[in-house]
Write a protein that holds these residues in place. Structure first.
Motif, PDB file in Angstrom:
ATOM      1  N   LEU A  28       2.223   1.695  -3.612  1.00 39.06           N
ATOM      2  CA  LEU A  28       1.240   2.225  -4.560  1.00 39.06           C
ATOM      3  C   LEU A  28       0.948   3.694  -4.286  1.00 39.06           C
ATOM      4  O   LEU A  28       0.799   4.501  -5.210  1.00 39.06           O
ATOM      5  CB  LEU A  28      -0.057   1.406  -4.489  1.00 39.06           C
ATOM      6  CG  LEU A  28       0.067  -0.052  -4.946  1.00 39.06           C
ATOM      7  CD1 LEU A  28      -1.228  -0.814  -4.693  1.00 39.06           C
ATOM      8  CD2 LEU A  28       0.429  -0.128  -6.425  1.00 39.06           C
ATOM      9  N   ARG A  29       0.905   4.035  -3.011  1.00 41.61           N
ATOM     10  CA  ARG A  29       0.646   5.443  -2.645  1.00 41.61           C
ATOM     11  C   ARG A  29       1.756   6.321  -3.180  1.00 41.61           C
ATOM     12  O   ARG A  29       1.534   7.364  -3.788  1.00 41.61           O
ATOM     13  CB  ARG A  29       0.546   5.539  -1.123  1.00 41.61           C
ATOM     14  CG  ARG A  29      -0.383   6.646  -0.650  1.00 41.61           C
ATOM     15  CD  ARG A  29      -0.645   6.656   0.833  1.00 41.61           C
ATOM     16  NE  ARG A  29       0.535   6.540   1.659  1.00 41.61           N
ATOM     17  CZ  ARG A  29       0.787   5.518   2.467  1.00 41.61           C
ATOM     18  NH1 ARG A  29      -0.079   4.506   2.544  1.00 41.61           N
ATOM     19  NH2 ARG A  29       1.886   5.478   3.193  1.00 41.61           N
ATOM     20  N   ARG A  30       2.992   5.871  -2.979  1.00 41.73           N
ATOM     21  CA  ARG A  30       4.143   6.659  -3.444  1.00 41.73           C
ATOM     22  C   ARG A  30       4.131   6.783  -4.970  1.00 41.73           C
ATOM     23  O   ARG A  30       4.355   7.852  -5.529  1.00 41.73           O
ATOM     24  CB  ARG A  30       5.446   5.995  -2.974  1.00 41.73           C
ATOM     25  CG  ARG A  30       6.716   6.627  -3.490  1.00 41.73           C
ATOM     26  CD  ARG A  30       6.922   8.013  -2.919  1.00 41.73           C
ATOM     27  NE  ARG A  30       8.059   8.669  -3.547  1.00 41.73           N
ATOM     28  CZ  ARG A  30       8.102   9.957  -3.870  1.00 41.73           C
ATOM     29  NH1 ARG A  30       7.078  10.745  -3.612  1.00 41.73           N
ATOM     30  NH2 ARG A  30       9.166  10.470  -4.430  1.00 41.73           N
ATOM     31  N   LYS A  59      -4.470   8.850  -8.305  1.00 36.46           N
ATOM     32  CA  LYS A  59      -5.441   7.837  -7.880  1.00 36.46           C
ATOM     33  C   LYS A  59      -4.826   6.457  -8.103  1.00 36.46           C
ATOM     34  O   LYS A  59      -4.233   6.206  -9.165  1.00 36.46           O
ATOM     35  CB  LYS A  59      -6.687   7.987  -8.759  1.00 36.46           C
ATOM     36  CG  LYS A  59      -7.918   7.389  -8.183  1.00 36.46           C
ATOM     37  CD  LYS A  59      -9.144   7.791  -8.993  1.00 36.46           C
ATOM     38  CE  LYS A  59     -10.236   6.782  -8.737  1.00 36.46           C
ATOM     39  NZ  LYS A  59     -10.955   6.360  -9.886  1.00 36.46           N
ATOM     40  N   ILE A  60      -4.950   5.592  -7.143  1.00 38.06           N
ATOM     41  CA  ILE A  60      -4.428   4.228  -7.306  1.00 38.06           C
ATOM     42  C   ILE A  60      -5.426   3.442  -8.161  1.00 38.06           C
ATOM     43  O   ILE A  60      -6.611   3.367  -7.815  1.00 38.06           O
ATOM     44  CB  ILE A  60      -4.222   3.551  -5.943  1.00 38.06           C
ATOM     45  CG1 ILE A  60      -3.153   4.315  -5.149  1.00 38.06           C
ATOM     46  CG2 ILE A  60      -3.822   2.095  -6.114  1.00 38.06           C
ATOM     47  CD1 ILE A  60      -2.998   3.892  -3.708  1.00 38.06           C
ATOM     48  N   ASP A 120       0.837  -1.217   0.000  1.00 35.73           N
ATOM     49  CA  ASP A 120       0.000   0.000   0.000  1.00 35.73           C
ATOM     50  C   ASP A 120       0.868   1.262   0.000  1.00 35.73           C
ATOM     51  O   ASP A 120       0.567   2.252  -0.674  1.00 35.73           O
ATOM     52  CB  ASP A 120      -1.001  -0.002   1.174  1.00 35.73           C
ATOM     53  CG  ASP A 120      -0.330  -0.185   2.517  1.00 35.73           C
ATOM     54  OD1 ASP A 120       0.863  -0.567   2.547  1.00 35.73           O
ATOM     55  OD2 ASP A 120      -0.987   0.059   3.548  1.00 35.73           O
ATOM     56  N   GLU A 121       1.982   1.197   0.695  1.00 33.51           N
ATOM     57  CA  GLU A 121       2.912   2.339   0.714  1.00 33.51           C
ATOM     58  C   GLU A 121       3.524   2.551  -0.684  1.00 33.51           C
ATOM     59  O   GLU A 121       3.672   3.677  -1.168  1.00 33.51           O
ATOM     60  CB  GLU A 121       4.016   2.033   1.730  1.00 33.51           C
ATOM     61  CG  GLU A 121       4.778   3.242   2.210  1.00 33.51           C
ATOM     62  CD  GLU A 121       5.842   2.840   3.235  1.00 33.51           C
ATOM     63  OE1 GLU A 121       6.990   3.232   3.040  1.00 33.51           O
ATOM     64  OE2 GLU A 121       5.499   2.132   4.208  1.00 33.51           O
ATOM     65  N   TYR A 132       1.557   6.358  -7.195  1.00 31.64           N
ATOM     66  CA  TYR A 132       0.415   6.944  -7.904  1.00 31.64           C
ATOM     67  C   TYR A 132      -0.090   8.249  -7.307  1.00 31.64           C
ATOM     68  O   TYR A 132      -0.833   8.978  -7.952  1.00 31.64           O
ATOM     69  CB  TYR A 132      -0.748   5.942  -7.940  1.00 31.64           C
ATOM     70  CG  TYR A 132      -0.508   4.807  -8.895  1.00 31.64           C
ATOM     71  CD1 TYR A 132      -0.680   4.973 -10.270  1.00 31.64           C
ATOM     72  CD2 TYR A 132      -0.080   3.564  -8.437  1.00 31.64           C
ATOM     73  CE1 TYR A 132      -0.451   3.940 -11.159  1.00 31.64           C
ATOM     74  CE2 TYR A 132       0.152   2.514  -9.318  1.00 31.64           C
ATOM     75  CZ  TYR A 132      -0.029   2.708 -10.671  1.00 31.64           C
ATOM     76  OH  TYR A 132       0.205   1.681 -11.548  1.00 31.64           O
ATOM     77  N   ILE A 133       0.285   8.535  -6.051  1.00 31.99           N
ATOM     78  CA  ILE A 133      -0.291   9.718  -5.412  1.00 31.99           C
ATOM     79  C   ILE A 133       0.776  10.732  -4.993  1.00 31.99           C
ATOM     80  O   ILE A 133       0.626  11.925  -5.223  1.00 31.99           O
ATOM     81  CB  ILE A 133      -1.131   9.302  -4.172  1.00 31.99           C
ATOM     82  CG1 ILE A 133      -2.314   8.454  -4.657  1.00 31.99           C
ATOM     83  CG2 ILE A 133      -1.632  10.525  -3.398  1.00 31.99           C
ATOM     84  CD1 ILE A 133      -3.161   7.867  -3.565  1.00 31.99           C
ATOM     85  N   GLU A 134       1.860  10.222  -4.430  1.00 34.03           N
ATOM     86  CA  GLU A 134       2.804  11.154  -3.797  1.00 34.03           C
ATOM     87  C   GLU A 134       3.955  11.600  -4.681  1.00 34.03           C
ATOM     88  O   GLU A 134       4.766  12.411  -4.249  1.00 34.03           O
ATOM     89  CB  GLU A 134       3.386  10.492  -2.533  1.00 34.03           C
ATOM     90  CG  GLU A 134       2.337  10.228  -1.466  1.00 34.03           C
ATOM     91  CD  GLU A 134       2.886   9.381  -0.323  1.00 34.03           C
ATOM     92  OE1 GLU A 134       4.038   8.919  -0.415  1.00 34.03           O
ATOM     93  OE2 GLU A 134       2.145   9.180   0.645  1.00 34.03           O
ATOM     94  N   THR A 141      -7.776   0.676  -9.683  1.00 38.30           N
ATOM     95  CA  THR A 141      -8.411  -0.457  -8.991  1.00 38.30           C
ATOM     96  C   THR A 141      -9.116  -1.409  -9.956  1.00 38.30           C
ATOM     97  O   THR A 141      -9.857  -2.276  -9.520  1.00 38.30           O
ATOM     98  CB  THR A 141      -9.455   0.061  -7.981  1.00 38.30           C
ATOM     99  OG1 THR A 141     -10.352   0.920  -8.680  1.00 38.30           O
ATOM    100  CG2 THR A 141      -8.817   0.796  -6.825  1.00 38.30           C
ATOM    101  N   THR A 143       2.804  14.315  -9.706  1.00 34.17           N
ATOM    102  CA  THR A 143       1.403  13.871  -9.749  1.00 34.17           C
ATOM    103  C   THR A 143       0.470  14.909  -9.122  1.00 34.17           C
ATOM    104  O   THR A 143       0.739  15.443  -8.057  1.00 34.17           O
ATOM    105  CB  THR A 143       1.253  12.541  -8.985  1.00 34.17           C
ATOM    106  OG1 THR A 143       2.105  11.580  -9.596  1.00 34.17           O
ATOM    107  CG2 THR A 143      -0.182  12.031  -9.026  1.00 34.17           C
TER     108      THR A 143
END
Ligand code: SF4
Length: 180
Positions: free
Chosen positions: A106-108, A120-121, A103-104, A110-112, A123, A116
């Motif tokens: 994917l967050r990094r 959005k991750i 999860d970390e 696609y979001i952080e 799904t 960017t």
């Protein structure tokens, strides 16, 4: 002349191993003249191997549930499985993400990331679900032959395929055996 059918897939890899496969150049024609028949690869429109495929080349590590399904499908359809490249042989560079929770990661990604905006991750069920850890192919299925290297040389790939075509067991040695 008996046809020897070959199929290939790439899982979590960069396609560099398939580029080395193509780097066999005219030797690929030589192998085809000896009976090699390419029945499914990511580099053609044919993606599903025949049930009686002789050689299954697998590039890339197993990083998602889709990859797991694909390598199992290859094991069912192919007489010999050849793990091609460091990612397939032992996980390679892809295992760098094994130190980070998914999860970390994917967050990094696609979001952080700095570039960017309103990320959005994804799904979609069409996309594979990331496994908690990236695995080598032989952690999922039995592998018959290994061609390490990042990527392995065209010479090493040619040697292994030619030995199988000639009914011999390939044994990589010397310059052909590389981990890099
Ligand atoms: S082994 Fe190297 S060249 Fe092959 S898929 Fe992995 S990173 Fe790419």
């Amino acid at each position: 002349m008996k046809k020897i059918k070959i199929a290939s897939i790439w899982c979590e890899g960069c396609s560099g191993c398939h580029m080395s496969f193509l780097d066999m150049d005219e030797r690929l024609v030589e192998l085809i003249n000896k009976g090699l028949e390419i029945n499914a690869t990511p580099i053609t429109d044919l993606k599903i191997p025949d049930d009686d495929t002789d050689i299954g080349l697998i590039e890339g590590a197993v990083a998602t549930d889709h990859h797991e399904e694909e390598v199992k499908m290859m094991r069912e359809k192919c007489k010999f499985i050849v793990a091609i490249g460091d990612c397939a042989v032992f996980g390679g560079i892809v295992t760098m993400r094994n130190y980070i929770p998914v999860d970390e990661l994917l967050r990094r990604g696609y979001i952080e990331t700095e570039s960017t905006v309103e990320g959005k991750i994804p799904t979609s069920p069409e996309l594979g679900k990331h496994l908690p850890k990236v695995k080598a192919v032989n952690e999922i299925i039995r592998v018959d032959y290994y061609i390490p290297g990042c990527p392995p040389s065209a010479d090493a790939i040619y040697y292994v395929l030619n030995e199988i075509l000639e009914g011999r067991k390939p044994m990589l040695t010397g310059e052909l055996l590389k981990y890099e």
